[in-house]
Design a protein around this motif. Structure first.
Motif, PDB file in Angstrom:
ATOM      1  N   GLU A  67      33.629  20.165 -18.520  1.00 19.32           N
ATOM      2  CA  GLU A  67      33.357  21.218 -17.534  1.00 19.32           C
ATOM      3  C   GLU A  67      32.670  20.638 -16.293  1.00 19.32           C
ATOM      4  OE1 GLU A  67      32.764  25.075 -20.490  1.00 19.32           O
ATOM      5  OE2 GLU A  67      31.077  23.736 -20.127  1.00 19.32           O
ATOM      6  N   ILE A  68      31.736  19.745 -16.484  1.00 11.51           N
ATOM      7  CA  ILE A  68      31.040  19.121 -15.357  1.00 11.51           C
ATOM      8  C   ILE A  68      32.019  18.270 -14.549  1.00 11.51           C
ATOM      9  CG2 ILE A  68      29.272  17.426 -14.717  1.00 11.51           C
ATOM     10  CD1 ILE A  68      27.692  18.428 -17.199  1.00 11.51           C
ATOM     11  N   MET A  69      32.862  17.507 -15.226  1.00 15.43           N
ATOM     12  CA  MET A  69      33.840  16.669 -14.535  1.00 15.43           C
ATOM     13  C   MET A  69      34.820  17.526 -13.744  1.00 15.43           C
ATOM     14  SD  MET A  69      32.816  13.669 -15.061  1.00 15.43           S
ATOM     15  CE  MET A  69      34.153  12.757 -14.353  1.00 15.43           C
ATOM     16  N   ALA A  70      35.220  18.668 -14.268  1.00 18.46           N
ATOM     17  CA  ALA A  70      36.130  19.563 -13.556  1.00 18.46           C
ATOM     18  C   ALA A  70      35.469  20.070 -12.275  1.00 18.46           C
ATOM     19  CB  ALA A  70      36.542  20.728 -14.457  1.00 18.46           C
ATOM     20  N   LEU A  71      34.182  20.391 -12.336  1.00 15.51           N
ATOM     21  CA  LEU A  71      33.457  20.852 -11.141  1.00 15.51           C
ATOM     22  C   LEU A  71      33.382  19.755 -10.081  1.00 15.51           C
ATOM     23  CD1 LEU A  71      30.430  22.881 -12.551  1.00 15.51           C
ATOM     24  CD2 LEU A  71      32.338  23.755 -11.216  1.00 15.51           C
ATOM     25  N   THR A  72      33.123  18.531 -10.511  1.00 18.23           N
ATOM     26  CA  THR A  72      32.987  17.448  -9.541  1.00 18.23           C
ATOM     27  C   THR A  72      34.316  17.050  -8.925  1.00 18.23           C
ATOM     28  OG1 THR A  72      33.179  15.721 -11.223  1.00 18.23           O
ATOM     29  CG2 THR A  72      30.954  16.515 -10.710  1.00 18.23           C
ATOM     30  N   ARG A  73      35.403  17.405  -9.567  1.00 19.79           N
ATOM     31  CA  ARG A  73      36.732  17.018  -9.079  1.00 19.79           C
ATOM     32  C   ARG A  73      37.470  18.164  -8.384  1.00 19.79           C
ATOM     33  NH1 ARG A  73      38.112  13.642 -14.481  1.00 19.79           N
ATOM     34  NH2 ARG A  73      36.981  11.777 -13.880  1.00 19.79           N
ATOM     35  N   GLN A  74      36.826  19.293  -8.175  1.00 24.03           N
ATOM     36  CA  GLN A  74      37.489  20.400  -7.517  1.00 24.03           C
ATOM     37  C   GLN A  74      37.956  19.977  -6.129  1.00 24.03           C
ATOM     38  OE1 GLN A  74      34.849  23.753  -7.528  1.00 24.03           O
ATOM     39  NE2 GLN A  74      35.572  24.477  -9.498  1.00 24.03           N
ATOM     40  N   GLY A  75      39.211  20.324  -5.799  1.00 20.64           N
ATOM     41  CA  GLY A  75      39.744  20.008  -4.481  1.00 20.64           C
ATOM     42  C   GLY A  75      40.278  18.586  -4.385  1.00 20.64           C
ATOM     43  N   GLN A  76      40.128  17.793  -5.418  1.00 20.59           N
ATOM     44  CA  GLN A  76      40.661  16.427  -5.395  1.00 20.59           C
ATOM     45  C   GLN A  76      41.983  16.393  -6.153  1.00 20.59           C
ATOM     46  OE1 GLN A  76      37.856  13.666  -6.968  1.00 20.59           O
ATOM     47  NE2 GLN A  76      36.212  14.306  -5.611  1.00 20.59           N
ATOM     48  N   VAL A  77      42.901  15.626  -5.649  1.00 22.48           N
ATOM     49  CA  VAL A  77      44.203  15.508  -6.330  1.00 22.48           C
ATOM     50  C   VAL A  77      44.372  14.111  -6.849  1.00 22.48           C
ATOM     51  CG1 VAL A  77      46.686  15.649  -6.043  1.00 22.48           C
ATOM     52  CG2 VAL A  77      45.198  17.272  -4.876  1.00 22.48           C
TER      53      VAL A  77
END
Length: 77
Positions: A67-77
């Motif tokens: 969940e934390i990793m998903a938050l830090t990667r928001q908007g990144q492809v």
């Protein structure tokens, strides 16, 4: 027991287990008379390790790593 051409010896498993000598354990040698003693060194913790130990268990947000990793990667492809 023989010393190899590189100056190495194998510490018997019984001794390693009894003294808690695992891979990457820091040791030192001391010569007294005609005997050589091997002992674990007291490794001083690095500032980074000290900081991590102080922080361990202090998090207040109950999120999984994913969940934390998903938050830090928001908007990144």
């Amino acid at each position: 027991m023989k010393i190899t051409s590189k100056g190495q010896v194998t510490i018997p498993v019984e001794i390693r287990e009894r003294l808690g000598l695992t891979s990457n354990t820091e040791v030192e040698f001391e010569v007294i008379g005609d005997a050589v003693y091997l002992k674990k060194t007291k490794v001083k913790p690095t500032p980074g390790k000290t900081l991590i130990e102080m922080m361990r268990g202090k998090a207040t947000v109950k999120m999984t790593t994913n969940e934390i990793m998903a938050l830090t990667r928001q908007g990144q492809v």
